[in-house]
Each structure stands twice: as C-alpha cells, then as structure tokens.
Design a protein around this motif. Structure first.
Motif, PDB file in Angstrom:
ATOM      1  N   ALA A 146      94.407  13.894 103.299  1.00  0.00           N
ATOM      2  CA  ALA A 146      93.001  13.527 103.423  1.00  0.00           C
ATOM      3  C   ALA A 146      92.380  13.414 102.043  1.00  0.00           C
ATOM      4  CB  ALA A 146      92.267  14.573 104.263  1.00  0.00           C
ATOM      5  N   GLU A 147      91.194  12.849 102.007  1.00  0.00           N
ATOM      6  CA  GLU A 147      90.451  12.746 100.750  1.00  0.00           C
ATOM      7  C   GLU A 147      90.299  14.127 100.119  1.00  0.00           C
ATOM      8  OE1 GLU A 147      89.285  10.135  99.138  1.00  0.00           O
ATOM      9  OE2 GLU A 147      89.896   8.617 100.595  1.00  0.00           O
ATOM     10  N   GLY A 148      90.466  14.197  98.802  1.00  0.00           N
ATOM     11  CA  GLY A 148      90.310  15.457  98.099  1.00  0.00           C
ATOM     12  C   GLY A 148      91.587  16.218  97.862  1.00  0.00           C
ATOM     13  N   ALA A 149      92.726  15.675  98.319  1.00  0.00           N
ATOM     14  CA  ALA A 149      94.002  16.346  98.076  1.00  0.00           C
ATOM     15  C   ALA A 149      94.282  16.395  96.572  1.00  0.00           C
ATOM     16  CB  ALA A 149      95.130  15.610  98.791  1.00  0.00           C
ATOM     17  N   THR A 150      94.992  17.438  96.152  1.00  0.00           N
ATOM     18  CA  THR A 150      95.314  17.610  94.739  1.00  0.00           C
ATOM     19  C   THR A 150      96.229  16.491  94.267  1.00  0.00           C
ATOM     20  OG1 THR A 150      95.161  19.999  95.009  1.00  0.00           O
ATOM     21  CG2 THR A 150      96.298  19.197  93.048  1.00  0.00           C
ATOM     22  N   GLY A 151      95.890  15.903  93.130  1.00  0.00           N
ATOM     23  CA  GLY A 151      96.698  14.821  92.593  1.00  0.00           C
ATOM     24  C   GLY A 151      97.994  15.311  91.969  1.00  0.00           C
ATOM     25  N   ILE A 152      98.937  14.397  91.842  1.00  0.00           N
ATOM     26  CA  ILE A 152     100.232  14.700  91.228  1.00  0.00           C
ATOM     27  C   ILE A 152     100.113  14.526  89.718  1.00  0.00           C
ATOM     28  CG2 ILE A 152     102.639  13.941  91.065  1.00  0.00           C
ATOM     29  CD1 ILE A 152     102.374  13.038  93.998  1.00  0.00           C
ATOM     30  N   ASP A 153     100.624  15.483  88.970  1.00  0.00           N
ATOM     31  CA  ASP A 153     100.559  15.449  87.508  1.00  0.00           C
ATOM     32  C   ASP A 153     101.429  14.317  86.975  1.00  0.00           C
ATOM     33  OD1 ASP A 153     100.572  15.885  84.803  1.00  0.00           O
ATOM     34  OD2 ASP A 153     101.407  17.914  84.904  1.00  0.00           O
ATOM     35  N   PRO A 154     100.837  13.270  86.381  1.00  0.00           N
ATOM     36  CA  PRO A 154     101.639  12.149  85.901  1.00  0.00           C
ATOM     37  C   PRO A 154     102.548  12.519  84.736  1.00  0.00           C
ATOM     38  CG  PRO A 154      99.360  11.899  85.204  1.00  0.00           C
ATOM     39  CD  PRO A 154      99.401  13.051  86.150  1.00  0.00           C
ATOM     40  N   VAL A 155     102.161  13.519  83.954  1.00  0.00           N
ATOM     41  CA  VAL A 155     103.017  13.950  82.845  1.00  0.00           C
ATOM     42  C   VAL A 155     104.302  14.569  83.397  1.00  0.00           C
ATOM     43  CG1 VAL A 155     103.210  15.483  80.858  1.00  0.00           C
ATOM     44  CG2 VAL A 155     101.047  14.292  81.314  1.00  0.00           C
ATOM     45  N   HIS A 156     104.153  15.481  84.354  1.00  0.00           N
ATOM     46  CA  HIS A 156     105.334  16.086  84.970  1.00  0.00           C
ATOM     47  C   HIS A 156     106.203  15.022  85.639  1.00  0.00           C
ATOM     48  CE1 HIS A 156     107.824  18.973  87.110  1.00  0.00           C
ATOM     49  NE2 HIS A 156     107.610  18.271  88.208  1.00  0.00           N
ATOM     50  N   LEU A 157     105.556  14.074  86.287  1.00  0.00           N
ATOM     51  CA  LEU A 157     106.288  13.031  87.005  1.00  0.00           C
ATOM     52  C   LEU A 157     107.151  12.213  86.055  1.00  0.00           C
ATOM     53  CD1 LEU A 157     106.433  11.896  89.954  1.00  0.00           C
ATOM     54  CD2 LEU A 157     104.707  10.234  89.256  1.00  0.00           C
ATOM     55  N   SER A 158     106.571  11.832  84.929  1.00  0.00           N
ATOM     56  CA  SER A 158     107.307  10.983  83.996  1.00  0.00           C
ATOM     57  C   SER A 158     108.334  11.768  83.189  1.00  0.00           C
ATOM     58  CB  SER A 158     106.337  10.268  83.056  1.00  0.00           C
ATOM     59  OG  SER A 158     105.568  11.206  82.319  1.00  0.00           O
TER      60      SER A 158
ATOM     61  N   PRO B 129      96.241  20.031 101.351  1.00  0.00           N
ATOM     62  CA  PRO B 129      95.627  19.535 100.108  1.00  0.00           C
ATOM     63  C   PRO B 129      96.490  19.666  98.867  1.00  0.00           C
ATOM     64  CG  PRO B 129      93.995  20.695 101.396  1.00  0.00           C
ATOM     65  CD  PRO B 129      95.304  20.895 102.101  1.00  0.00           C
ATOM     66  N   GLY B 130      97.305  20.723  98.761  1.00  0.00           N
ATOM     67  CA  GLY B 130      98.066  20.922  97.538  1.00  0.00           C
ATOM     68  C   GLY B 130      99.551  20.645  97.633  1.00  0.00           C
ATOM     69  N   THR B 131     100.049  20.201  98.800  1.00  0.00           N
ATOM     70  CA  THR B 131     101.500  20.143  98.967  1.00  0.00           C
ATOM     71  C   THR B 131     102.167  18.932  98.304  1.00  0.00           C
ATOM     72  OG1 THR B 131     101.159  19.218 101.192  1.00  0.00           O
ATOM     73  CG2 THR B 131     101.620  21.579 101.029  1.00  0.00           C
ATOM     74  N   ALA B 132     101.437  17.868  98.051  1.00  0.00           N
ATOM     75  CA  ALA B 132     102.039  16.749  97.323  1.00  0.00           C
ATOM     76  C   ALA B 132     102.376  17.180  95.898  1.00  0.00           C
ATOM     77  CB  ALA B 132     101.111  15.542  97.320  1.00  0.00           C
ATOM     78  N   ALA B 133     101.408  17.805  95.236  1.00  0.00           N
ATOM     79  CA  ALA B 133     101.624  18.248  93.858  1.00  0.00           C
ATOM     80  C   ALA B 133     102.668  19.358  93.779  1.00  0.00           C
ATOM     81  CB  ALA B 133     100.299  18.735  93.262  1.00  0.00           C
ATOM     82  N   SER B 134     102.584  20.336  94.674  1.00  0.00           N
ATOM     83  CA  SER B 134     103.532  21.453  94.612  1.00  0.00           C
ATOM     84  C   SER B 134     104.945  21.019  94.959  1.00  0.00           C
ATOM     85  CB  SER B 134     103.079  22.578  95.544  1.00  0.00           C
ATOM     86  OG  SER B 134     103.070  22.153  96.894  1.00  0.00           O
ATOM     87  N   SER B 135     105.093  20.019  95.817  1.00  0.00           N
ATOM     88  CA  SER B 135     106.433  19.530  96.160  1.00  0.00           C
ATOM     89  C   SER B 135     107.117  18.908  94.948  1.00  0.00           C
ATOM     90  CB  SER B 135     106.352  18.511  97.299  1.00  0.00           C
ATOM     91  OG  SER B 135     105.926  19.121  98.495  1.00  0.00           O
ATOM     92  N   CYS B 136     106.351  18.219  94.131  1.00  0.00           N
ATOM     93  CA  CYS B 136     106.933  17.631  92.922  1.00  0.00           C
ATOM     94  C   CYS B 136     107.421  18.713  91.956  1.00  0.00           C
ATOM     95  CB  CYS B 136     105.914  16.725  92.241  1.00  0.00           C
ATOM     96  SG  CYS B 136     105.545  15.204  93.149  1.00  0.00           S
ATOM     97  N   LEU B 137     106.737  19.847  91.928  1.00  0.00           N
ATOM     98  CA  LEU B 137     107.148  20.936  91.041  1.00  0.00           C
ATOM     99  C   LEU B 137     108.422  21.621  91.524  1.00  0.00           C
ATOM    100  CD1 LEU B 137     103.678  22.577  90.318  1.00  0.00           C
ATOM    101  CD2 LEU B 137     104.929  20.943  88.895  1.00  0.00           C
ATOM    102  N   LEU B 138     108.734  21.482  92.812  1.00  0.00           N
ATOM    103  CA  LEU B 138     109.943  22.102  93.345  1.00  0.00           C
ATOM    104  C   LEU B 138     111.202  21.317  93.014  1.00  0.00           C
ATOM    105  CD1 LEU B 138     108.681  23.100  96.908  1.00  0.00           C
ATOM    106  CD2 LEU B 138     109.195  24.653  95.019  1.00  0.00           C
TER     107      LEU B 138
END
Length: 339
Positions: free
Chosen positions: A262-274, A239-248
């Motif tokens: 699956a449904e309910g996974a933590t979203g990726i922070d668009p501010v951090h992404l941009s 659930p949290g690995t998409a968002a945490s991978s971006c932080l790495l």
C-alpha cells in the motif's frame, strides 16, 4: 422475483455496504460458460474492496467480489465445446485481451488493454453461479477436492513467484510471511530440495505452521541473518517487508516481491540494491503459464492447499466470514464461502 430461475449473490454496493441479493440466473453468451460455484476464498484484497481501500482503477462498484474460487461448468454459450459441461474447473481472474504485445508475449497479467478482473471489475464468485470466458478455464481431474481447489488462485500467484525466482536445489531460501501465500510458497519451494528453507514472520504461531509445510526453520524477523539467503520470496506485503527482504539476500542473490503493498511502504535502498547486485522481481497476479503450473501441481498431488482451510460459511454469513480475515488470531487460516 418471477420469470425464471434465480441465484443469490453478495453485492458490495459501495464501501462498507453490502447485501445478499436475488437476481436472474446468468445465461452464458458467446464464448462464455456458466459455473456453479463450489467454494470461494476470502482474502485481504476482498476486505480492501469492502472497506474502500483498493487502489482507484482496480475496483468498480457495485461489485460481487470473489476472485479465488472453484466450481463445475453447468452450461456453455454459443461457440463453446458442449463437452465442458459437468467438468470441475477454476479460471484465470484477469480478463486479458490475448492480442496486445504483453499478452502475445505470454504475460497475460500485464495486459495493456485495460484492467479487468473477476471479483473486482467483473462479477465474482461470492454467488451461487458466475459467468467466465471459456478461454480462461483450467479443467481439474474428475473427483477433485473443490474445497481445496478454491485456493488455486493464490497458488497460481505463488507459481508466478517461483517462476520469477528460479530456485535451484541446495540453495538457501527464505519466505517472508506465513499467510496463505507464504505457506503455499513454502510447500512449493520445499519441492526444489533447498539446503535451508526458513519462514520469517513476527507472529510465532503462524511461522511455526510453516514447519508442517516443509520449512526447515521458523524465525522471527530479528532472528534471520542479513545476507544469508540465495533467494528471498516476500509474500507479506507489510510496510517494511520489501526493504527488509532485500537485506536478507546475499550479494548477487535474488528477491521476489509477491505481497501487495500500500501507499507509504518503506522504499528499497538503491545503494544496497546496486552494491549488492541483487536481482529483484515483482509479481502482480499470475500469467496463464503460472496458472497451468498451479493446476498441474494440484492435479498431481504436489500441492495440496486443503490444510490451509480453517473456516467455511454460507453466503448469508458473509459479514461474519469477512471479519475473520486479516486479524491476529493464529487459528484462522483460509476462510471460504460455500454457496
């Protein structure tokens, strides 16, 4: 049952209900081959099918599962080269049309003609034999270890992730997750001569296995420094690995999402992404090109999945085999069915 040769197959009639059936042996039609299955891997997607958790539209009941497999061509249908008979092989799972815009562009896993995949909507390899279109075959060298070759489907997914990530020698690379995909990715990425190759998994014993596959460090999630990596390959689908991978990833770094979320996974922070100007890619299955990469790596000895296999069962023990998949036992790696 009389009137001709028969085969056995594990049929999932509906979520939570399966039986071992005896059926007439399939006969290859035009453009098809009949493959005698040597080994078929069980993965979390198969457990999702059995438990009824696969997304609607991506499974059709009743179904014979089995999308990770290897075997030998036993018979060919009309219009197929008879020289294929007797050849060891694997085959792409996606029944891509070959003519839509995405297929013509080479992105066969994104075929727009409608989803169809061996083991999910088409009969799969938890059986003595299966039918596949000959155009999807990838032939293996004679004498290949077909037990190991059953893992070429996840290896092809890893090949797609490596293509998307574009690793360069001397980079700092992290692999998130130490399951089958994670360990295959570690082996593949180690061949690109990284300066650092860290595998991150909260299960210490599983993370430690990555050291045998070429990792330079096995870390728990809290031990990995944010922004430390040029390339992050996520393989866990937690659930949290998409968002945490971006932080790495470092600013301007690259992230490839390979796990199935699956449904309910933590979203990726668009501010951090941009603000970090990350290059983010995702992988769904494997294109024909990625399959060719995986088969070549296997045939030349660059990628040997055999050490991942820990358990083998006959078709009759499908329920026992399935129960091992997705648990916390660090001694359980890839589980195979051997018809």
């Amino acid at each position: 049952m009389t009137g001709g040769p028969t085969d056995r197959a594990v049929l999932v009639e509906r979520p939570g209900a399966h039986r071992l059936v005896t059926r007439p042996r399939p006969e290859p039609g035009p453009g098809e081959v009949l493959v005698r299955v040597a080994a078929a891997g069980i993965c979390l997607s198969d457990r999702e099918v059995y438990e009824g958790r696969r997304a609607p539209g991506y499974v059709r009941y009743p179904v014979v599962p089995g999308h990770e497999w290897s075997g030998t061509v036993e018979a060919v249908g009309p219009g197929v080269d008879p020289g294929l008979a007797g050849r060891p092989c694997v085959a792409e799972g996606f029944r891509s049309c070959g003519t839509c815009e995405r297929c013509r562009y080479g992105e066969t896993s994104l075929c727009t003609a409608g989803y169809a995949e061996t083991g999910f909507t088409e009969p799969g390899a938890f059986a003595d034999r299966l039918l596949v279109p000959a155009r999807l075959l990838h032939l293996l060298p004679d004498g290949s270890d077909l037990r190991a070759a059953a893992l070429l489907e996840p290896a092809a997914v890893v090949a797609a992730a490596v293509r998307a990530g574009g690793p360069r020698p001397g980079e700092r690379i992290a692999v998130v997750g130490a399951g089958t995909l994670g360990l295959l990715a570690t082996r593949w990425l180690a061949a690109h001569s990284p300066a650092e190759l860290a595998v991150i998994d909260p299960r210490a014993a599983r993370a430690a296995r990555a050291l045998d596959f070429g990792a330079s460090a096995a870390l728990a999630p809290g031990e990995a420094a944010p922004g430390a990596f040029d390339l992050v390959v996520e393989t866990a689908g937690a659930p949290g690995t998409a968002a945490s991978s971006c932080l790495l990833a470092r600013r301007g770094g690259r992230v490839v999402l390979t796990g199935m979320f699956a449904e309910g996974a933590t979203g990726i922070d668009p501010v951090h992404l941009s603000v970090s100007q990350l290059e983010l890619r995702s992988v769904f299955g494997a294109s024909s090109a990625a399959w060719a990469d995986a088969v070549r790596a296997f045939a030349t000895g660059l990628l040997d999945p055999a050490p991942l296999v820990t358990h083998e069962f006959p078709l009759e023990r499908f329920a026992e085999a399935l129960a091992l998949v997705g648990g916390d036992d660090p001694t359980v790696g890839k589980v195979l069915l051997r018809p």
